[in-house]
Scaffold this motif. Structure first.
Motif, short mmCIF file in Angstrom:
data_model
loop_
_atom_site.label_atom_id
_atom_site.label_comp_id
_atom_site.label_asym_id
_atom_site.label_seq_id
_atom_site.Cartn_x
_atom_site.Cartn_y
_atom_site.Cartn_z
N PHE A 99 109.42 36.94 -7.10
CA PHE A 99 109.29 35.56 -6.64
C PHE A 99 108.43 35.49 -5.38
N MET A 100 107.93 34.30 -5.11
CA MET A 100 107.19 34.01 -3.89
C MET A 100 107.61 32.63 -3.42
N PHE A 101 107.80 32.49 -2.12
CA PHE A 101 108.05 31.19 -1.51
C PHE A 101 107.02 31.01 -0.41
N ALA A 102 106.35 29.86 -0.40
CA ALA A 102 105.35 29.56 0.63
C ALA A 102 105.65 28.19 1.21
N ARG A 103 105.64 28.11 2.55
CA ARG A 103 105.88 26.85 3.25
C ARG A 103 104.81 26.70 4.32
N GLU A 104 104.13 25.53 4.31
CA GLU A 104 103.08 25.34 5.30
C GLU A 104 103.68 25.00 6.66
N ARG A 105 102.87 25.11 7.69
CA ARG A 105 103.30 24.74 9.04
C ARG A 105 103.33 23.22 9.16
N THR A 106 104.07 22.71 10.13
CA THR A 106 104.16 21.26 10.30
C THR A 106 103.13 20.72 11.28
N VAL A 107 102.39 21.61 11.95
CA VAL A 107 101.30 21.19 12.83
C VAL A 107 100.00 21.78 12.30
N SER A 108 98.91 21.09 12.51
CA SER A 108 97.61 21.54 12.00
C SER A 108 96.89 22.41 13.03
N ILE A 109 96.11 23.34 12.52
CA ILE A 109 95.23 24.14 13.38
C ILE A 109 93.90 23.40 13.44
N PRO A 110 93.36 23.22 14.64
CA PRO A 110 92.08 22.51 14.74
C PRO A 110 91.00 23.16 13.89
N PRO A 111 90.15 22.36 13.25
CA PRO A 111 89.07 22.92 12.41
C PRO A 111 88.17 23.86 13.21
N GLY A 112 87.75 24.93 12.56
CA GLY A 112 86.84 25.88 13.18
C GLY A 112 87.51 26.91 14.07
N MET A 113 88.83 26.84 14.23
CA MET A 113 89.56 27.81 15.06
C MET A 113 90.26 28.82 14.18
N THR A 114 90.38 30.04 14.70
CA THR A 114 91.22 31.01 14.03
C THR A 114 92.66 30.77 14.49
N LEU A 115 93.60 31.35 13.80
CA LEU A 115 95.00 31.24 14.19
C LEU A 115 95.20 31.82 15.59
N HIS A 116 94.57 32.95 15.86
CA HIS A 116 94.68 33.59 17.17
C HIS A 116 94.17 32.66 18.28
N GLU A 117 93.02 32.04 18.05
CA GLU A 117 92.47 31.12 19.06
C GLU A 117 93.41 29.94 19.29
N ALA A 118 93.93 29.37 18.21
CA ALA A 118 94.81 28.21 18.34
C ALA A 118 96.08 28.56 19.12
N VAL A 119 96.67 29.72 18.81
CA VAL A 119 97.89 30.13 19.52
C VAL A 119 97.57 30.42 20.99
N SER A 120 96.43 31.08 21.24
CA SER A 120 96.05 31.40 22.62
C SER A 120 95.84 30.14 23.46
N GLN A 121 95.38 29.06 22.82
CA GLN A 121 95.09 27.83 23.55
C GLN A 121 96.21 26.78 23.40
N ALA A 122 97.34 27.18 22.85
CA ALA A 122 98.45 26.24 22.67
C ALA A 122 98.88 25.67 24.02
N SER A 123 99.30 24.41 24.01
CA SER A 123 99.66 23.72 25.24
C SER A 123 100.94 24.26 25.88
N ASN A 124 101.83 24.83 25.06
CA ASN A 124 103.07 25.41 25.59
C ASN A 124 103.64 26.37 24.54
#
Length: 179
Positions: A80-105
Motif C-alpha cells: 500500500f501507499m498513502f500520500a497526503r499533501e501539505r496544507t501550505v504551498s511552497i512559493p513557485p521556483g523555490m526548492t523545499l530546502h530554500e522554502a524551509v530556510s526562509q520560513a517566517s518561523n
C-alpha cells in the motif's frame, strides 16, 4: 499522453513543482518496461515484482474539506501507499530546502515539510498495515490505521506538525475497488 510521450502529473508531491515536465517515452524490452526522458536525460527500467499476483486494487482519493488538503490511498496485493499533501504551498521556483530556510518561523517550517508519502504492506489478509518507509521518519515501523466504516468519511489517526495527536477526517472524493 501527448504524441508518443507520457507525462506524469503529480497531484501530491513532496518536492515543489519543477519547470520541466516529468515526461518520457515508454517501450517494452522483453518483460521490462523502459522509460526514457523527453525533456531531461534519464532512463528507468520497470520490472514486475517476482511472485506478484494480480488483484483488484483499492484506490481512494480523499479531501479534507476544512483546509482543502488532498490525499490518496492505494493498495495492490499486499502493498500500500498513502500520500497526503501539505496544507501550505511552497512559493513557485523555490526548492523545499530554500522554502524551509526562509520560513517566517518554526511553525511555518514544520508546515512546509508536513507532506506524507508512506509505503508499507500487510503481512496477512485482514492483518494490520505496517509502514516500511515514509517521508515522515517517525512513521516508519508503525501501523497505518484508518476507518472506512462511513460511506463518505474516512478517519485516520495522525500526528500534527507540532507533535500533538489528531484525527484527520477525510471525505472520499473517488473510490475504485472494494473497501
Amino acid at each position: 499522453m501527448t504524441g508518443d510521450a507520457y507525462e506524469w502529473v503529480r497531484v501530491i508531491d513532496y518536492q515543489p513543482a519543477q519547470s520541466l515536465a516529468d515526461a518520457g517515452f515508454l517501450h517494452w524490452q522483453n518483460t521490462t518496461l523502459i522509460e526514457t526522458g523527453r525533456d531531461l536525460p534519464y532512463t528507468e527500467h520497470w520490472n514486475r515484482e517476482k511472485g506478484f499476483t494480480s488483484s483488484i486494487p483499492l484506490h481512494l482519493q480523499l479531501e479534507d474539506r476544512t483546509n482543502g488538503c488532498r490525499a490518496a490511498f492505494l493498495m495492490v496485493g499486499r502493498d500500500f501507499m498513502f500520500a497526503r499533501e501539505r496544507t501550505v504551498s511552497i512559493p513557485p521556483g523555490m526548492t523545499l530546502h530554500e522554502a524551509v530556510s526562509q520560513a517566517s518561523n518554526e511553525e511555518h517550517a514544520r508546515q512546509l515539510v508536513d507532506c506524507e508519502i508512506s509505503f508499507g504492506s500487510i503481512a496477512e489478509a485482514g492483518g494490520p498495515l505496517l509502514i516500511h518507509n515514509s517521508t515522515l521518519p517517525w512513521k516508519t515501523g508503525t501501523l497505518f490505521q484508518f476507518d472506512l466504516s462511513g460511506e463518505t468519511i474516512v478517519t485516520i489517526p495522525d500526528i500534527a506538525p507540532n507533535g500533538k495527536n489528531l484525527t484527520r477526517r477525510w471525505h472520499r472524493v473517488h473510490t475504485e475497488g472494494n473497501c
